[in-house]
Scaffold this active site. Sequence first.
Site, PDB file in Angstrom:
ATOM      1  N   ASP A 158       2.303  -9.623  -7.915  1.00 39.78           N
ATOM      2  CA  ASP A 158       3.808  -9.182  -7.111  1.00 39.78           C
ATOM      3  C   ASP A 158       3.831  -9.881  -5.956  1.00 39.78           C
ATOM      4  O   ASP A 158       4.173  -9.193  -5.078  1.00 39.78           O
ATOM      5  CB  ASP A 158       3.661  -7.551  -7.270  1.00 39.78           C
ATOM      6  CG  ASP A 158       5.093  -7.124  -6.782  1.00 39.78           C
ATOM      7  OD1 ASP A 158       6.063  -7.523  -6.861  1.00 39.78           O
ATOM      8  OD2 ASP A 158       4.629  -6.226  -5.847  1.00 39.78           O
ATOM      9  N   ASN A 404      -8.259  -7.695  -7.401  1.00 40.19           N
ATOM     10  CA  ASN A 404      -7.348  -6.679  -7.243  1.00 40.19           C
ATOM     11  C   ASN A 404      -6.815  -6.449  -8.731  1.00 40.19           C
ATOM     12  O   ASN A 404      -6.200  -7.337  -9.466  1.00 40.19           O
ATOM     13  CB  ASN A 404      -6.120  -7.110  -6.482  1.00 40.19           C
ATOM     14  CG  ASN A 404      -5.326  -5.862  -6.401  1.00 40.19           C
ATOM     15  OD1 ASN A 404      -5.417  -4.918  -5.521  1.00 40.19           O
ATOM     16  ND2 ASN A 404      -4.015  -6.349  -6.835  1.00 40.19           N
ATOM     17  N   GLU A 405      -6.904  -5.163  -9.158  1.00 45.28           N
ATOM     18  CA  GLU A 405      -6.296  -4.585 -10.460  1.00 45.28           C
ATOM     19  C   GLU A 405      -6.617  -5.527 -11.779  1.00 45.28           C
ATOM     20  O   GLU A 405      -5.603  -5.963 -12.300  1.00 45.28           O
ATOM     21  CB  GLU A 405      -4.958  -4.427 -10.026  1.00 45.28           C
ATOM     22  CG  GLU A 405      -4.385  -3.307  -8.843  1.00 45.28           C
ATOM     23  CD  GLU A 405      -2.985  -2.905  -8.836  1.00 45.28           C
ATOM     24  OE1 GLU A 405      -2.104  -3.397  -9.639  1.00 45.28           O
ATOM     25  OE2 GLU A 405      -2.915  -1.829  -8.334  1.00 45.28           O
ATOM     26  N   ASN A 459      -6.091   2.012  -6.240  1.00 42.13           N
ATOM     27  CA  ASN A 459      -4.457   1.565  -6.003  1.00 42.13           C
ATOM     28  C   ASN A 459      -3.836   2.886  -6.734  1.00 42.13           C
ATOM     29  O   ASN A 459      -4.067   2.832  -8.021  1.00 42.13           O
ATOM     30  CB  ASN A 459      -4.134   0.299  -6.421  1.00 42.13           C
ATOM     31  CG  ASN A 459      -4.584  -0.713  -5.472  1.00 42.13           C
ATOM     32  OD1 ASN A 459      -5.499  -0.377  -4.551  1.00 42.13           O
ATOM     33  ND2 ASN A 459      -4.474  -1.917  -5.991  1.00 42.13           N
ATOM     34  N   TYR A 461       0.086   4.959  -7.395  1.00 39.00           N
ATOM     35  CA  TYR A 461       1.371   4.989  -6.964  1.00 39.00           C
ATOM     36  C   TYR A 461       1.961   6.306  -7.737  1.00 39.00           C
ATOM     37  O   TYR A 461       3.364   6.266  -8.150  1.00 39.00           O
ATOM     38  CB  TYR A 461       2.148   3.861  -7.541  1.00 39.00           C
ATOM     39  CG  TYR A 461       1.701   2.636  -6.858  1.00 39.00           C
ATOM     40  CD1 TYR A 461       2.514   2.570  -5.525  1.00 39.00           C
ATOM     41  CD2 TYR A 461       0.881   1.642  -6.769  1.00 39.00           C
ATOM     42  CE1 TYR A 461       2.284   1.468  -4.664  1.00 39.00           C
ATOM     43  CE2 TYR A 461       0.418   0.772  -6.080  1.00 39.00           C
ATOM     44  CZ  TYR A 461       1.292   0.454  -5.113  1.00 39.00           C
ATOM     45  OH  TYR A 461       0.889  -0.388  -4.087  1.00 39.00           O
ATOM     46  N   TYR A 465       5.607   5.066  -9.566  1.00 44.26           N
ATOM     47  CA  TYR A 465       5.951   4.331 -10.399  1.00 44.26           C
ATOM     48  C   TYR A 465       5.983   5.590 -11.752  1.00 44.26           C
ATOM     49  O   TYR A 465       6.400   5.327 -12.902  1.00 44.26           O
ATOM     50  CB  TYR A 465       4.762   3.341 -10.745  1.00 44.26           C
ATOM     51  CG  TYR A 465       5.102   2.218 -10.032  1.00 44.26           C
ATOM     52  CD1 TYR A 465       6.438   1.418 -10.098  1.00 44.26           C
ATOM     53  CD2 TYR A 465       4.188   1.374  -9.028  1.00 44.26           C
ATOM     54  CE1 TYR A 465       6.519   0.364  -9.266  1.00 44.26           C
ATOM     55  CE2 TYR A 465       4.461   0.292  -8.530  1.00 44.26           C
ATOM     56  CZ  TYR A 465       5.687  -0.225  -8.447  1.00 44.26           C
ATOM     57  OH  TYR A 465       5.820  -1.214  -7.895  1.00 44.26           O
ATOM     58  N   GLU A 498      -4.267   1.278  -2.240  1.00 41.89           N
ATOM     59  CA  GLU A 498      -2.794   1.066  -1.887  1.00 41.89           C
ATOM     60  C   GLU A 498      -2.078   2.197  -2.481  1.00 41.89           C
ATOM     61  O   GLU A 498      -2.835   3.180  -3.428  1.00 41.89           O
ATOM     62  CB  GLU A 498      -2.338   0.124  -3.192  1.00 41.89           C
ATOM     63  CG  GLU A 498      -2.480  -1.062  -2.656  1.00 41.89           C
ATOM     64  CD  GLU A 498      -1.970  -2.363  -3.807  1.00 41.89           C
ATOM     65  OE1 GLU A 498      -1.018  -2.202  -4.601  1.00 41.89           O
ATOM     66  OE2 GLU A 498      -2.819  -3.514  -3.933  1.00 41.89           O
ATOM     67  N   TRP A 543      -0.125   0.723   1.005  1.00 43.86           N
ATOM     68  CA  TRP A 543       0.643  -0.414   0.602  1.00 43.86           C
ATOM     69  C   TRP A 543       2.168  -0.399   1.078  1.00 43.86           C
ATOM     70  O   TRP A 543       2.890   0.390   0.715  1.00 43.86           O
ATOM     71  CB  TRP A 543       0.745  -0.477  -0.987  1.00 43.86           C
ATOM     72  CG  TRP A 543       1.424  -1.929  -1.493  1.00 43.86           C
ATOM     73  CD1 TRP A 543       2.245  -2.097  -2.129  1.00 43.86           C
ATOM     74  CD2 TRP A 543       0.319  -3.138  -1.350  1.00 43.86           C
ATOM     75  NE1 TRP A 543       2.465  -3.457  -2.135  1.00 43.86           N
ATOM     76  CE2 TRP A 543       1.323  -4.062  -1.771  1.00 43.86           C
ATOM     77  CE3 TRP A 543      -0.841  -3.341  -0.665  1.00 43.86           C
ATOM     78  CZ2 TRP A 543       0.948  -5.543  -1.746  1.00 43.86           C
ATOM     79  CZ3 TRP A 543      -1.135  -4.851  -0.884  1.00 43.86           C
ATOM     80  CH2 TRP A 543      -0.293  -5.866  -1.460  1.00 43.86           C
ATOM     81  N   LYS A 562       7.827  -1.842   0.127  1.00 43.68           N
ATOM     82  CA  LYS A 562       7.048  -0.930   0.412  1.00 43.68           C
ATOM     83  C   LYS A 562       6.326  -0.982   1.752  1.00 43.68           C
ATOM     84  O   LYS A 562       5.647  -0.200   2.413  1.00 43.68           O
ATOM     85  CB  LYS A 562       5.853  -0.821  -0.510  1.00 43.68           C
ATOM     86  CG  LYS A 562       6.382  -0.362  -2.013  1.00 43.68           C
ATOM     87  CD  LYS A 562       5.457   0.028  -2.975  1.00 43.68           C
ATOM     88  CE  LYS A 562       5.882   0.105  -4.247  1.00 43.68           C
ATOM     89  NZ  LYS A 562       6.417  -1.045  -4.763  1.00 43.68           N
TER      90      LYS A 562
HETATM   91  C1  GCB Z   1       0.244  -3.089  -7.010  1.00 42.30           C
HETATM   92  C2  GCB Z   1      -0.470  -4.481  -6.558  1.00 42.30           C
HETATM   93  C3  GCB Z   1       0.489  -5.059  -5.361  1.00 42.30           C
HETATM   94  C4  GCB Z   1       2.025  -4.391  -5.734  1.00 42.30           C
HETATM   95  C5  GCB Z   1       1.991  -3.075  -5.647  1.00 42.30           C
HETATM   96  C6  GCB Z   1       3.618  -2.718  -5.872  1.00 42.30           C
HETATM   97  O1  GCB Z   1      -0.434  -2.276  -7.584  1.00 42.30           O
HETATM   98  O2  GCB Z   1      -1.597  -4.441  -6.167  1.00 42.30           O
HETATM   99  O3  GCB Z   1       0.364  -6.317  -5.618  1.00 42.30           O
HETATM  100  O4  GCB Z   1       2.855  -5.318  -4.733  1.00 42.30           O
HETATM  101  O5  GCB Z   1       1.237  -2.451  -6.435  1.00 42.30           O
HETATM  102  O6  GCB Z   1       4.233  -2.428  -4.880  1.00 42.30           O
HETATM  103  O7  GCB Z   1       3.936  -2.440  -7.038  1.00 42.30           O
END
Ligand code: GCB
Length: 585
Positions: A158, A404-405, A459, A461, A465, A498, A543, A562
């Site tokens: 991303d 990462n991820e 990480n 969200y 999300y 994140e 993040w 973000k």
């Molecule tokens: C994540 C990623 C990061 C993205 C972020 C997002 O999990 O590691 O690269 O930019 O989410 O904002 O969706």
Amino acid sequence: MAFDLSGIWEFKLLEPGQKEREEQAAGKLLKNSLPMPVPSSYNDIYPGKKFADHMGDMVYQRSFTVTETMQRQGRLVLRFGGVTHTASVYLNGAHLGCHKGGFLPFSFDITESAVMGENLLTVYVNNVTDYSTLPCGRVVTEQFPGLPEQTRNLPNFDFFNYSGIMRPVWLYTTPRYYIEDIEVYGRMDGSFCWNITSAGEGAGEAEVRVLDAEGACVFSGSGANGEGRVPGARLWSTDDPYLYRLQVRLPGADGGQGDEYTESFGFREIAIRDCRILLNGKPVYLKGFGKHEEGITRGRGTDIALMVKDLGLLKWIGANSFRTSHYPNSEEMMRLCDRLGILVIDEAPAVGLNTGFTATGLLGGNPKGTWETLETAEHHRTVMQELVKRDKNHPCVIAWSVANEPASQEEGAREYFAPLMEVTRQNDIQKRPVTIVTYEGSTPETCQVAELCDFLMLNRYRGWYDTEGNLEGAAAKLKAELEGFHRRCPDKPVMLGEYGADTIAGLHDVNGRLFSEEYQTAFMRAYGEVFDSLPYITGEHVWVFADFATAENIKRVDGNKKGIFTRDRRPKQAAYFLKERWSRL
Ligand code: GCB
């Protein structure tokens, strides 16, 4: 002697197949070229989507002059700080070599190939990301009625695939018998060790001195490797980032000129005990961000003004650390962090190692198993070695992030990562903690790599999300997951790598709805309350530091929003919340 080759170079995008033809003429001046700043990403310099989104090859060219004085020094070296993602370098039409991996340095000894007077340097760059590169991407071919086939490079990550000669290029000289590498590690009790690699024609022994910040010599010794002690050494810390310098002198061969290099280092130790990361024996709670190295116009090109500004804002907000998400940052940045006492989690460019998703999240991934599909293992190993080699002496680097991820919940993840964790540890005499940053798909029940990590970096969200708009529900989910990971790995520190919410600067809402500045603040508060209730949480990386450019897709309105700061580094409302929170912690 060192010469900075930054400046305006000649530049041209190449069509498929054109590079092979052009390479025959690598010793000739480019025709129909455009001026291009180096260092810089090329993408945003000229208008045109075709230009910005070009996939494949491009060529850079410039000349430089070699004088008799330079030649008399002994060796001539050409050093690239970072070329994204692969570089093939020619000098006066002769091929010097290639380098794969966009965020780490490489160099060529050009003593034999350089001529006295003017030399022509031609660099072919390729920016394609696929299942063999880090970061990973996919090349897809699409057919539309009545149109010729179209090929696109979809990132599996991303952030915008900025590319080009993005970091400084240097020309420097050394004597024939020279210092190739210096490793130095200062410990808490004032003891330190050094390893010097020399190369070339000569055999004399290295002289070693330690200088304090005022330049006074506090130790002197000799030998390619050894142990020393600086009684009462002032420790390096976030509050007092005190740096010493190791001055190495190599005598010249047959009475000729000797080599000399001075490397900064600190006395400090990183350890992990009882769910805590310790700096100099004391727990340190990590407050900060995942941070992209990018900005307007020059993309990911080295920008020392922006670096100093960003670290100033980091201090202003009360942060003490950041992760170089999702690639090693420039060497200039690492040196600044040493100097300013900022703790860095140093990440490899290993992002997108998951065939099940794409950055757009819309086109669907490749349903095949990630670890049977990717061809990155060997390259990833080389990258970890190159990363540790480059950054080993920086006191600011407190941990390595290998990826990462990735698809860490899939069968095969453990087998893929175990040797990479091993090679990272083996190469680092400081034995810094090593981690893999994992995502929501990798739960306490399914994650295959938690035990490989020295600390867990997650990480999450929830509230963005999923469970969007419901921060109470999001916090409950988050807490349950964190507790699950703690039950599974009761001795490991756990931190958030994140968490964040897209926020349009200036959008306010009395009900604090999604995308508003109020929602981002409430989101930070809700996550903070969860962390405060769990004693084993050892850090919080929001993040993201600042808004940044991404590939074009309907989930991103002019990039990822973000940021706690906008892309031009203005604070959003949540910045004041974090400033207040972090000043208390
Ligand atoms: C994540 C990623 C990061 C993205 C972020 C997002 O999990 O590691 O690269 O930019 O989410 O904002 O969706």
